[in-house]
Design a protein around this motif. Sequence first.
Motif, PDB file in Angstrom:
ATOM      1  N   LYS A  77      -4.426  -0.450   6.696  1.00  0.00           N
ATOM      2  CA  LYS A  77      -4.134  -0.265   5.273  1.00  0.00           C
ATOM      3  C   LYS A  77      -2.671  -0.576   4.969  1.00  0.00           C
ATOM      4  N   ALA A  78      -1.794  -0.184   5.890  1.00  0.00           N
ATOM      5  CA  ALA A  78      -0.357  -0.411   5.680  1.00  0.00           C
ATOM      6  C   ALA A  78       0.001  -1.881   5.776  1.00  0.00           C
ATOM      7  N   HIS A 108       0.838  -1.206   0.000  1.00  0.00           N
ATOM      8  CA  HIS A 108       0.000   0.000   0.000  1.00  0.00           C
ATOM      9  C   HIS A 108       0.872   1.255   0.000  1.00  0.00           C
ATOM     10  N   THR A 109       0.375   2.291  -0.660  1.00  0.00           N
ATOM     11  CA  THR A 109       1.113   3.557  -0.778  1.00  0.00           C
ATOM     12  C   THR A 109       1.501   4.123   0.581  1.00  0.00           C
ATOM     13  N   PRO A 157      -2.251  -4.935   5.571  1.00  0.00           N
ATOM     14  CA  PRO A 157      -3.515  -5.683   5.403  1.00  0.00           C
ATOM     15  C   PRO A 157      -3.303  -7.162   5.679  1.00  0.00           C
TER      16      PRO A 157
END
Length: 199
Positions: free
Chosen positions: A191-192, A87-88, A194
């Motif tokens: 999010k970082a 993830h970005t 998952p």
Amino acid sequence: MKKALFIIITVLLIDQISKIYIKTNFLYGEDVVVFDWFRIHFIENNGMAWGAEFGGKAGKLFLTIFRLFAIGGIGYWLYSSIKKEAHTILIVAISLIFAGAMGNIIDSVFYGVIFDTPANATATLFAEKPYGELFYGKVVDMLYFPIWSGDLPSWIPIWGGKPFTFFNAIFNVADAAISIAVGLLIVFNKKAFPKDNNE
């Protein structure tokens, strides 16, 4: 990879330009009030958190070498995360950590051989008589946010009735980059990192 490199280069440039400017334009300990809650205050330390020191010269060398190994690990983590298309937010956070660590490593490794420390004068870049040796430079700090100062209420255990400043740490752009990265990883943890759907 291009975005990661952009973040790293940008943070490093801002960090090093600000440090070089402070060293060559401020006297050690000089304090400039920008706002009541924000000051530029020039100090230096051997690179540990909160200015702590241990082990004298050997401890300083160990700390610098440890950081060099650590930056290799962080670099691999970044490369691996990009390759896995993470993830970005994770990529941005690792890039900030890498840049922050590298910014302070530059101080520790090189500043001792490119700056002097004259008494009652500003430092000279690429000085004829530098203040230290390779791997024994001091980290430059200048960002100070004394948001609140006063005496704590007497009913507070241990610290009650004593003077207190929040926030009393003095840090630099590299430190700020690492702190922002940690904040991102905490706030956007899911999010970082998952969870694998197969788990």
